[in-house]
Design an enzyme around this catalytic site. Structure first.
Site, short mmCIF file in Angstrom:
data_model
loop_
_atom_site.label_atom_id
_atom_site.label_comp_id
_atom_site.label_asym_id
_atom_site.label_seq_id
_atom_site.Cartn_x
_atom_site.Cartn_y
_atom_site.Cartn_z
N ARG A 193 0.74 -1.13 0.05
CA ARG A 193 0.05 0.14 0.05
C ARG A 193 1.01 1.19 -0.05
NH1 ARG A 193 -2.53 -0.22 6.18
NH2 ARG A 193 -0.60 1.22 7.07
N GLU B 48 -2.94 7.59 6.41
CA GLU B 48 -1.41 7.79 6.92
C GLU B 48 -0.61 8.01 5.94
OE1 GLU B 48 -1.66 4.45 10.40
OE2 GLU B 48 -0.85 3.83 8.61
N GLU C 144 -7.47 5.10 15.10
CA GLU C 144 -7.11 3.80 15.05
C GLU C 144 -6.47 3.60 16.42
OE1 GLU C 144 -4.77 2.17 11.96
OE2 GLU C 144 -5.95 3.20 10.32
N TRP D 40 3.25 -5.81 13.83
CA TRP D 40 4.44 -5.20 13.11
C TRP D 40 5.65 -5.14 14.12
CZ3 TRP D 40 4.28 -0.82 16.00
CH2 TRP D 40 3.15 -0.17 16.20
N PHE E 11 -3.04 -10.95 11.64
CA PHE E 11 -2.60 -11.19 13.02
C PHE E 11 -2.59 -10.05 13.65
CE2 PHE E 11 -0.30 -14.84 11.06
CZ PHE E 11 -1.03 -16.02 11.75
#
Length: 654
Positions: free
Chosen positions: A115, A154, A306, A314, A356
């Site tokens: 992305r 972002e 968020e 991460w 995850f």
């Protein structure tokens, strides 16, 4: 007057998160809305990464699935923050238009498959982004579910490619006008770098040795401005269709890539993503720093766009949030000014790079602990509607400037151990542990409303900023500065004497002879504490008070200087010493904690007339709160004392 977060909230705290139903069969959608209602979700963000679904082939549009979702949300009383999908261009764009793909400083292409793979300067990317935004806005402007717009996601892309190079030259022409002015600003007499044509100016690509620091600084400014142009272009499109609805984009927490002060001025709602490490003993303080910064950028209520309901994916090792921590940190955000508490994401993905990363509804489903805690948070936030729109009052401001951060974080400096963000965090930690509520401010902002202003590190200060600090002190304010402040001007040109002469006069410094950086783990003895990270060889003016270094080359020289209401710290005191010193200076300046005598691990924040007590420990504690209050979370009346259990929270109304 521009629309605000209150337009979307309508007297409620917004609660929800990113919803990516295109990852799931449609029969799942009905289960989603049932569980959303069960969890008191009143807002979802749709479409953040949906460009390939909305435009599967160039120029084609598939809105049918989104039509059904918008109707479904409206039918269940859930508002929609509709995102433009432009942070994740479809693979066909990079394949057909490789010029839209960014390049790094080594010339390597960032390909599709992840992305943010777009060049902010690409005319094709901008045109395609505008087209899909225009069609989204035209289609859904009148939809009753729509409450807010979320542009991109972002913003964080750097580009050193040829189209960015051409845009960089245009930006530099606008900033400097002539090559002579550019050469002067960049100090190109050093290393034979003088430019004789604009075509010779490139982004700071890989060099044999160090890049020109002024060149790099301007490239950081340019990158922030180009990304901001992308944001404002899409913002203006949706605003034309829905001038009554607020527009936002989400910052990453204390991220170095964009000048968030300037960006915040262009947003209707300032929002941020916040992911403290649940295993970090200072996670709550790091969260409070970002919350204080975001509230200050917003100059009022802000949006937590968020956070994680559990683990992220991460870090090297990704731990879940222990029982109660999600609730504690969510309410901490509200205490520090948030009028929206949202997550990435609603339903945890089963495929893709973030499968995850936790969701509000995790792999364990509705019986899982994570979802059960989310339900409790949603129910409690629904009881706190009266807090919306209210402010947080602070007597102390911390100064922070992205341009200074960009300049002091480059190669070729005296110590790689000095990290601007960590120095900033150390000072905020000291004030947080002293129970002092803080705002953030830019060095050129109006500081007159604060009893104390601290400058952890401002390597670059403009003349306007320096005069602002001098005026603040002349008018009775208390100023406390850390080392490496006022060293350079806005071109990263070192000021004569190693610190601006006006600041040296303010702090009582006759001569700054040498900087003495400390090695990792090394410390400098001082009267009453040990200094870390940095030290300086300073000769003080007569009459300036001092705390002296003890031992070593600097024995007897000033480590901390005071002249009137101005203080200068030439080292970073160890955490407890910095806390105690700042608390004492704040007390002298008239800045006080919200409550005195708080137990360890208890944070107190006053928002409007409500008092938030947040317990960051495990063992029960009792807090003395004079008077009778009603706890809005439980409905119970408390008189003089409040007991908080593990990760406990009370929201008290007089």
């Amino acid at each position: 007057m521009k629309p605000a977060l209150a337009t979307a909230g309508r007297g409620r705290l917004l609660f929800g998160g990113d919803y990516n139903p295109e990852q799931w069969p449609e029969e799942t959608w009905q289960e989603d809305v049932r569980l959303m209602k069960d969890a008191s979700v009143n807002s979802v963000t749709l479409g953040v990464f949906s460009w390939a679904r909305l435009e599967p082939r160039p120029g084609e549009r598939d809105f049918g699935w989104l039509d059904r979702l918008m109707d479904l949300m409206h039918g269940h009383g859930i508002g929609v923050v509709l995102a433009t999908p432009t942070s994740a261009p479809p693979p066909w764009m990079g394949r057909l238009h490789p010029e839209t793909l960014p390049r790094d400083a080594d010339g390597r292409i960032e390909w599709w498959g992840g992305r943010q793979h777009f060049s902010h300067s690409s005319a094709v990317y901008r045109s395609r982004a505008a087209a899909v935004t225009e069609d989204l806005a035209a289609r859904y402007a009148g939809h009753p579910a729509l409450t807010m717009w979320h542009i991109n996601n972002e913003y964080c892309t750097f580009d050193h490619g040829d189209e960015a190079a051409a845009a960089f030259r245009r930006w530099l022409r606008a900033r400097y006008g002539t090559l002579d002015a550019l050469n002067t600003a960049w100090g190109t007499a050093f290393w034979s770098q003088g430019y004789d044509t604009w075509d010779g100016v490139l982004p700071p690509r890989r060099a044999h040795y160090l890049n020109n620091p002024a060149h790099v600084l301007d490239f950081r400014r340019f990158t922030s401005d180009m990304l901001l142009e992308c944001f404002t272009a899409e913002r203006d499109i949706v605003r034309r269709h829905t001038p009554h609805l607020p527009v936002t984009t989400n910052f990453m927490p204390l991220w170095t890539g964009v000048d968030a002060w300037r960006w915040a001025e262009e947003e209707d709602v300032v929002s941020v993503d916040l992911y403290p490490d649940p295993r970090d003993p200072l996670g709550a303080q790091r969260g409070a720093l970002v919350q204080d910064l975001t509230r200050s950028q917003a100059r009022g209520p802000w949006m937590l766009m968020e956070q994680a309901a559990g683990a992220v994916n991460w870090r090297g090792v990704n731990h879940p949030k222990p029982r109660g921590l999600n609730r504690l940190w969510s309410l901490q955000a509200v205490a520090r000014g948030a009028d929206a508490v949202c997550y990435f994401q609603w339903r945890q993905s089963r495929q893709g790079a973030e499968k995850f990363h936790s969701g509000m509804l995790g792999h364990a489903g509705e019986e899982g602990r994570t979802f059960q805690e989310v339900k409790r948070i949603g129910a409690e936030l629904a009881r706190l509607g009266e807090v919306t729109g209210t402010g947080v009052t602070a007597d102390v401001a911390i100064l922070h400037d992205w341009h200074s951060w960009w300049a002091c974080g480059q190669d070729g400096r005296l110590s790689a151990e000095v990290d601007h963000a960590e120095v900033l965090n150390a000072w905020h930690r000291a004030l947080w542990e002293a129970r002092l509520t803080t705002d953030f401010a830019h060095p050129e902002h109006d500081l007159s409303g604060y009893r104390m202003v601290v400058v952890p590190q401002a390597y670059v200060l403009t003349d306007t900023a320096i005069e602002n600090l001098l005026t603040y002190v002349r008018r009775g304010g208390t100023l406390v500065s850390g080392f490496l402040t006022g060293v350079a001007d806005e071109d990263d040109r070192v000021r004569p004497g190693g610190m601006d002469a006006r600041l040296r006069g303010l702090f009582g410094i006759r001569t700054l002879h040498e900087w003495w950086p400390l090695e990792a783990g090394e410390s400098a003895g001082c009267d009453g504490f040990r200094g870390t990270l940095w030290s300086e060889e300073i000769e003080a003016e007569d009459g300036a008070g001092a705390i002296a270094y003890r031992g070593g080359e600097l024995d007897g020289l000033p480590a901390v200087l005071r002249q009137g209401r101005a203080w200068y710290l030439s080292t970073l005191p160890e955490p407890e010493a910095l806390r105690d010193l700042l608390a004492r200076i704040a007390s002298e300046a008239g800045a006080r904690p919200v409550l005195d005598g708080l137990p360890a691990d208890v944070e107190a924040v006053r928002r409007g007339e409500l008092l938030f007590l947040l317990h960051h420990g495990h063992e029960p504690v009792t807090v003395t709160v004079p008077g009778t209050h009603r706890d809005l979370l439980t409905g119970e009346t408390r008189t003089d004392r409040v007991t908080l259990g593990r990760y406990g929270v009370a929201v008290l109304k007089p």
